[in-house]
Design a protein around this motif. Structure first.
Motif, PDB file in Angstrom:
ATOM      1  N   THR A  28       0.823  -1.219   0.000  1.00  0.00           N
ATOM      2  CA  THR A  28       0.000   0.000   0.000  1.00  0.00           C
ATOM      3  C   THR A  28       0.851   1.261   0.000  1.00  0.00           C
ATOM      4  OG1 THR A  28      -0.188   0.206   2.428  1.00  0.00           O
ATOM      5  CG2 THR A  28      -1.803  -1.205   1.303  1.00  0.00           C
ATOM      6  N   ARG A  31      -3.795   1.419  -6.092  1.00  0.00           N
ATOM      7  CA  ARG A  31      -3.555   0.691  -4.852  1.00  0.00           C
ATOM      8  C   ARG A  31      -4.436  -0.550  -4.754  1.00  0.00           C
ATOM      9  NH1 ARG A  31      -4.096   4.624  -0.733  1.00  0.00           N
ATOM     10  NH2 ARG A  31      -1.860   5.010  -0.916  1.00  0.00           N
ATOM     11  N   ARG A  34      -6.771   1.263   4.830  1.00  0.00           N
ATOM     12  CA  ARG A  34      -5.911   2.367   4.376  1.00  0.00           C
ATOM     13  C   ARG A  34      -6.732   3.621   4.120  1.00  0.00           C
ATOM     14  NH1 ARG A  34      -3.985   6.240   3.334  1.00  0.00           N
ATOM     15  NH2 ARG A  34      -2.026   6.789   2.279  1.00  0.00           N
ATOM     16  N   ASP A  49      -5.630  10.484  -3.178  1.00  0.00           N
ATOM     17  CA  ASP A  49      -6.294   9.688  -2.149  1.00  0.00           C
ATOM     18  C   ASP A  49      -7.112  10.563  -1.219  1.00  0.00           C
ATOM     19  OD1 ASP A  49      -5.378   7.286   0.365  1.00  0.00           O
ATOM     20  OD2 ASP A  49      -6.889   7.151  -1.159  1.00  0.00           O
TER      21      ASP A  49
END
Length: 421
Positions: free
Chosen positions: A129, A136, A342, A421
């Motif tokens: 990750t 990802r 994550r 992200d």
């Protein structure tokens, strides 16, 4: 250090391939215990419940070590903990080749082997990750596909070794193989792309923050433990693994009980493991596009349905066909938990956070297989196992449907990942 842009082939894919290979060996050997059940029954007189009890101990040790090694990897690095795991796994397998008593089995499989494989999955997935942003989900799915590759390779290989030699030789060969393969592979591991002058794949000029979008500061592990979302994800993972572990662990025995040839029964297991590969890869791509929570709910529902359908099959064709669907279902759901963790908790304490989630899921893995053995010993059939597994799976899907990111409003869910992200 000056951070360079990547040119040509990205080294992160070497990290993914290395993680896949190591996970394939560790998890392939862990899951292949189901192939050894019938030989151990015949040679040592142990019942399926007794053999499955070793599986329970192994998964409990796996869970504890997954958390411990995940926490340790945040401090000393992935390469160190994987080497420790490789040393333990090889020693445990060599010990199994010489075991005489049931307590030997419980100690070697339940402590050394289960604990060893826990050093692979969480640290390696957490490592992957850190190398990827926009892709990802795909990268994690590829690394996690090692579980399916391991089952595909080691189920028929184990049966062939047992038929050509015996189960003791098979364990001895696997012990040596672990040391010869895993320890050299660790030389390829690098903790972060920045260590070799790269950025994570898909990262923009500004480094990807360790803080999730919904938080004002990076989450420490102690903070993660206070978040309701952490416990929901952990319990969902527990129910998910409790749902599929029994049918996986007892798959070969159930097919043999239906009158199918032993090698063909191992082939059914291998085919199911093979089918898990497109499931794992597909959910990674879908999670990158539609969001990990949404895909998690869909695949949990598919898994519950697949388990219930085992009540309707009783011959090779039925087991083989359903095994393919079951493989897609249980395989596809597994990579999603690391991606969800994550997204929800950031990268600061990901090894410990995902390790704790994975640790609870391992209890579900051990419990499902153990209950299947106990139910078979008392009832002479796996039907009760399939019903119980369906209930576990349905409960997991229901909980996942209500999952919310920390700090989000009721009914909100994470959007698909963007470049930053």
């Amino acid at each position: 250090m000056q951070i360079a842009r990547r040119q040509g082939f990205f080294y992160g894919w070497i990290i993914v391939a290395t993680a896949l290979a190591i996970i394939a060996l560790g998890m392939g050997l862990m899951f292949s215990l189901g192939v050894f059940m019938e030989p151990l029954e015949n040679a040592l007189g142990w019942s399926r419940g007794q053999i499955a009890q070793a599986n329970l101990y192994g998964w409990v040790a796996f869970g504890v070590s997954a958390f411990s090694f995940g926490l340790l990897s945040d401090r000393v690095g992935t390469r160190v903990v994987v080497r420790i795991g490789a040393a333990m796994l090889g020693l445990g397998l060599l010990g199994l080749s010489q075991m005489q008593h049931l307590w030997h089995f419980y100690l070697l499989y339940g402590l050394l082997i289960g604990g060893a494989v826990g050093a692979f999955n969480v640290p390696l997935i957490s490592l992957v990750t850190r190398w990827f942003v926009t892709r990802r989900g795909l990268a994690v799915s590829l690394a996690n596909a090692g579980i399916g590759v391991g089952g595909l390779l080691f189920a028929p290989l184990s049966r062939s070794l047992i038929m050509s030699f015996d189960w003791r030789v098979a364990f001895f060969v696997y012990g040596l193989l672990t040391w010869v393969v895993v320890i050299p592979l660790t030389l390829l591991l690098r903790e972060r792309p920045q260590d070799i002058g790269l950025r994570p794949d898909g990262e923009t000029e500004a480094p990807e923050p360790e803080t999730p979008a919904h938080a004002s500061a990076p989450y420490t592990f102690s903070k993660v433990l206070t978040l309701p979302a952490f416990w929901v994800i952990a319990v969902v993972h527990f129910f998910c693994c409790a749902a599929h572990s029994g049918p996986i662990f007892h798959m070969v025995s159930a097919v043999i009980d239906a009158g199918v040839d032993k090698l063909a029964a191992a082939t059914v297991f291998a085919a199911s493991s093979f089918a898990s590969l497109p499931g794992r890869l597909g959910t990674g791509l879908l999670a990158d596009r539609f969001g990990s929570k949404q895909i998690l709910v869909v695949w949990l529902m598919m898994q519950a349905t697949a388990v219930l359908l085992y009540l309707t099959v009783g011959n090779f064709t039925g087991f083989a066909t359903l095994g393919l669907y079951f493989g897609i279902a249980y395989g596809g759901v597994m990579p999603l938990y690391a991606v969800v963790a994550r997204e929800y908790f950031g990268s600061h304490a990901l090894g410990a956070s995902y390790g704790a989630i994975f640790g609870l899921s391992c209890l579900g893995m051990g419990l499902g297989g153990w209950l299947g053995g106990i139910l078979f010993d008392n009832l002479g059939t796996y039907n009760s196992l399939y019903v119980l597994s369906f209930l576990f799976g349905a409960a997991g899907a229901g909980l996942a449907f209500g999952l919310r990111a920390p700090g989000s409003q009721p009914g909100a869910s994470l959007a698909p990942q963007a470049a930053g992200d």
